[in-house]
Scaffold this motif. Sequence first.
Motif, PDB file in Angstrom:
ATOM      1  N   ARG A  95      73.450 -61.251 -61.492  1.00  0.00           N
ATOM      2  CA  ARG A  95      74.448 -61.746 -62.429  1.00  0.00           C
ATOM      3  C   ARG A  95      74.093 -63.149 -62.881  1.00  0.00           C
ATOM      4  O   ARG A  95      73.735 -64.002 -62.068  1.00  0.00           O
ATOM      5  N   LEU A  96      74.205 -63.387 -64.166  1.00  0.00           N
ATOM      6  CA  LEU A  96      73.875 -64.689 -64.745  1.00  0.00           C
ATOM      7  C   LEU A  96      75.070 -65.168 -65.543  1.00  0.00           C
ATOM      8  O   LEU A  96      75.527 -64.493 -66.471  1.00  0.00           O
ATOM      9  N   ARG A  97      75.600 -66.344 -65.181  1.00  0.00           N
ATOM     10  CA  ARG A  97      76.786 -66.899 -65.850  1.00  0.00           C
ATOM     11  C   ARG A  97      76.364 -68.112 -66.669  1.00  0.00           C
ATOM     12  O   ARG A  97      75.804 -69.081 -66.157  1.00  0.00           O
ATOM     13  N   ILE A  98      76.653 -68.063 -67.984  1.00  0.00           N
ATOM     14  CA  ILE A  98      76.243 -69.106 -68.923  1.00  0.00           C
ATOM     15  C   ILE A  98      77.473 -69.685 -69.611  1.00  0.00           C
ATOM     16  O   ILE A  98      78.340 -68.945 -70.083  1.00  0.00           O
ATOM     17  N   LEU A  99      77.543 -71.007 -69.694  1.00  0.00           N
ATOM     18  CA  LEU A  99      78.609 -71.709 -70.396  1.00  0.00           C
ATOM     19  C   LEU A  99      78.113 -72.154 -71.756  1.00  0.00           C
ATOM     20  O   LEU A  99      77.036 -72.750 -71.862  1.00  0.00           O
ATOM     21  N   GLY A 100      78.877 -71.882 -72.809  1.00  0.00           N
ATOM     22  CA  GLY A 100      78.478 -72.315 -74.139  1.00  0.00           C
ATOM     23  C   GLY A 100      79.681 -72.684 -74.978  1.00  0.00           C
ATOM     24  O   GLY A 100      80.769 -72.129 -74.808  1.00  0.00           O
ATOM     25  N   SER A 101      79.510 -73.636 -75.888  1.00  0.00           N
ATOM     26  CA  SER A 101      80.574 -73.962 -76.836  1.00  0.00           C
ATOM     27  C   SER A 101      80.785 -72.785 -77.782  1.00  0.00           C
ATOM     28  O   SER A 101      79.938 -71.896 -77.884  1.00  0.00           O
ATOM     29  N   ARG A 102      81.896 -72.772 -78.478  1.00  0.00           N
ATOM     30  CA  ARG A 102      82.185 -71.664 -79.395  1.00  0.00           C
ATOM     31  C   ARG A 102      81.102 -71.531 -80.454  1.00  0.00           C
ATOM     32  O   ARG A 102      80.623 -70.436 -80.745  1.00  0.00           O
ATOM     33  N   THR A 103      80.707 -72.649 -81.031  1.00  0.00           N
ATOM     34  CA  THR A 103      79.702 -72.595 -82.094  1.00  0.00           C
ATOM     35  C   THR A 103      78.339 -72.192 -81.553  1.00  0.00           C
ATOM     36  O   THR A 103      77.661 -71.338 -82.116  1.00  0.00           O
ATOM     37  N   ALA A 104      77.927 -72.799 -80.442  1.00  0.00           N
ATOM     38  CA  ALA A 104      76.623 -72.470 -79.866  1.00  0.00           C
ATOM     39  C   ALA A 104      76.565 -71.011 -79.457  1.00  0.00           C
ATOM     40  O   ALA A 104      75.554 -70.332 -79.647  1.00  0.00           O
ATOM     41  N   THR A 105      77.669 -70.502 -78.916  1.00  0.00           N
ATOM     42  CA  THR A 105      77.699 -69.104 -78.493  1.00  0.00           C
ATOM     43  C   THR A 105      77.581 -68.174 -79.687  1.00  0.00           C
ATOM     44  O   THR A 105      76.813 -67.204 -79.672  1.00  0.00           O
ATOM     45  N   THR A 106      78.330 -68.465 -80.737  1.00  0.00           N
ATOM     46  CA  THR A 106      78.337 -67.600 -81.913  1.00  0.00           C
ATOM     47  C   THR A 106      77.010 -67.639 -82.664  1.00  0.00           C
ATOM     48  O   THR A 106      76.473 -66.598 -83.067  1.00  0.00           O
ATOM     49  N   VAL A 107      76.472 -68.831 -82.834  1.00  0.00           N
ATOM     50  CA  VAL A 107      75.293 -69.013 -83.681  1.00  0.00           C
ATOM     51  C   VAL A 107      73.993 -68.795 -82.924  1.00  0.00           C
ATOM     52  O   VAL A 107      73.047 -68.202 -83.449  1.00  0.00           O
ATOM     53  N   LEU A 108      73.938 -69.251 -81.681  1.00  0.00           N
ATOM     54  CA  LEU A 108      72.663 -69.297 -80.978  1.00  0.00           C
ATOM     55  C   LEU A 108      72.512 -68.201 -79.930  1.00  0.00           C
ATOM     56  O   LEU A 108      71.460 -67.569 -79.838  1.00  0.00           O
ATOM     57  N   ILE A 109      73.535 -67.979 -79.128  1.00  0.00           N
ATOM     58  CA  ILE A 109      73.406 -67.052 -78.006  1.00  0.00           C
ATOM     59  C   ILE A 109      73.629 -65.604 -78.431  1.00  0.00           C
ATOM     60  O   ILE A 109      72.793 -64.730 -78.182  1.00  0.00           O
ATOM     61  N   ALA A 110      74.776 -65.362 -79.077  1.00  0.00           N
ATOM     62  CA  ALA A 110      75.164 -63.983 -79.383  1.00  0.00           C
ATOM     63  C   ALA A 110      74.107 -63.195 -80.160  1.00  0.00           C
ATOM     64  O   ALA A 110      73.851 -62.032 -79.834  1.00  0.00           O
ATOM     65  N   PRO A 111      73.460 -63.783 -81.180  1.00  0.00           N
ATOM     66  CA  PRO A 111      72.469 -62.998 -81.924  1.00  0.00           C
ATOM     67  C   PRO A 111      71.251 -62.577 -81.098  1.00  0.00           C
ATOM     68  O   PRO A 111      70.525 -61.663 -81.492  1.00  0.00           O
ATOM     69  N   LEU A 112      71.017 -63.248 -79.970  1.00  0.00           N
ATOM     70  CA  LEU A 112      69.823 -62.970 -79.179  1.00  0.00           C
ATOM     71  C   LEU A 112      70.105 -62.142 -77.923  1.00  0.00           C
ATOM     72  O   LEU A 112      69.172 -61.756 -77.212  1.00  0.00           O
ATOM     73  N   ILE A 113      71.390 -61.884 -77.638  1.00  0.00           N
ATOM     74  CA  ILE A 113      71.740 -61.199 -76.394  1.00  0.00           C
ATOM     75  C   ILE A 113      71.084 -59.830 -76.304  1.00  0.00           C
ATOM     76  O   ILE A 113      70.522 -59.450 -75.270  1.00  0.00           O
ATOM     77  N   GLY A 114      71.159 -59.066 -77.392  1.00  0.00           N
ATOM     78  CA  GLY A 114      70.607 -57.719 -77.389  1.00  0.00           C
ATOM     79  C   GLY A 114      69.132 -57.710 -77.052  1.00  0.00           C
ATOM     80  O   GLY A 114      68.669 -56.899 -76.237  1.00  0.00           O
ATOM     81  N   ARG A 115      68.377 -58.607 -77.670  1.00  0.00           N
ATOM     82  CA  ARG A 115      66.937 -58.676 -77.419  1.00  0.00           C
ATOM     83  C   ARG A 115      66.641 -59.089 -75.986  1.00  0.00           C
ATOM     84  O   ARG A 115      65.724 -58.557 -75.344  1.00  0.00           O
ATOM     85  N   PHE A 116      67.427 -60.039 -75.462  1.00  0.00           N
ATOM     86  CA  PHE A 116      67.210 -60.495 -74.096  1.00  0.00           C
ATOM     87  C   PHE A 116      67.489 -59.381 -73.089  1.00  0.00           C
ATOM     88  O   PHE A 116      66.697 -59.138 -72.170  1.00  0.00           O
ATOM     89  N   LEU A 117      68.601 -58.667 -73.259  1.00  0.00           N
ATOM     90  CA  LEU A 117      68.953 -57.613 -72.307  1.00  0.00           C
ATOM     91  C   LEU A 117      68.058 -56.386 -72.464  1.00  0.00           C
ATOM     92  O   LEU A 117      67.872 -55.628 -71.506  1.00  0.00           O
TER      93      LEU A 117
END
Length: 314
Positions: A95-117
């Motif tokens: 399990r990996l727990r990541i903290l992100g701001s709303r903007t960083a999560t929406t713009v930076l993290i969310a678009p890459l989640i599928g590729r990472f997993l």
Amino acid sequence: MHKPELRELIAFAEVARQLNFTRAAAALGVSLPSFSQTLRGLEEKLGVRLLTRTTRSVSLTEAGEELLANIGPILSGLDSVLDGLNKFRSATGGRLRILGSRTATTVLIAPLIGRFLTKHPEIELEIIVDDLHLDLVEHRIDAGIQVGERIEKDMIAVRIADPFNEVLFAAKDYLLAHGEPSAPSALVDHWCVRLRSPWDGTIRPWTLHKGAEKAEPVTGTHVVANDLRAVASAIAGGAGIGLVPTVLLQDELRSGRVVTVLDGWASQISGIYLYYPSRRQIPAALAALITFMKQNRSAPISACTEKATGAAES
């Protein structure tokens, strides 16, 4: 007195951090009734009341505060010992727990989640979206994502998004009604949409650059929001001139609904960083995420925004 079990002490430490039974149970992945029973069992074994619970709040008794003060360092030390075993593991699961701001999560993290997993399907990823400054160790969060200037000195930081600019925007309809400023100093006569920092509650100042020129204009303030996406939406709705990354208004910019203002003037952002507590061994899942984000640091922000002029690479 019966000797308490480790799981009971962990449950107590979690509810002491959260001061909320529902959140604490969720953090440990157990049902609320089971979690409550575990804590009742701990109190019965110790023969003292550790928590005061009402319908609205949870607080520690004096005995609870003393227990937390004594077991907190022990549990943290146990976490460090277990983390040290990562060097013997080749698998990246867990399990990996990541903290992100709303903007960083929406713009930076969310678009890459599928590729990472897709690359690491054995990892269970949890994203905590919160603009407040949470202590990673206290909340058992593996890493955070934040603008570089806000990261504490005792953290290890890895740049995952290149430097970029924030640009002044306004709705075309707003400019038709109010005119367009000819210089940063003219912003004082305009409606402006400003960001109140969730970090410290202050209204974020505008520091603009154009080549060697620098301006810190006094602005009119028509709307203040504590979320950058809300600022962008207000700009698009005609509430005034605002300063945001292009990525948040790229669709409206393409359609012509919004336009840039004071072209050439921009606010430089040093980059976005993934940060984590300093430790000898980091979890294998976190190491995999760091590698992945470094390999993809140019996407998606730099595909939609200009890089900050002259910003140094790490």
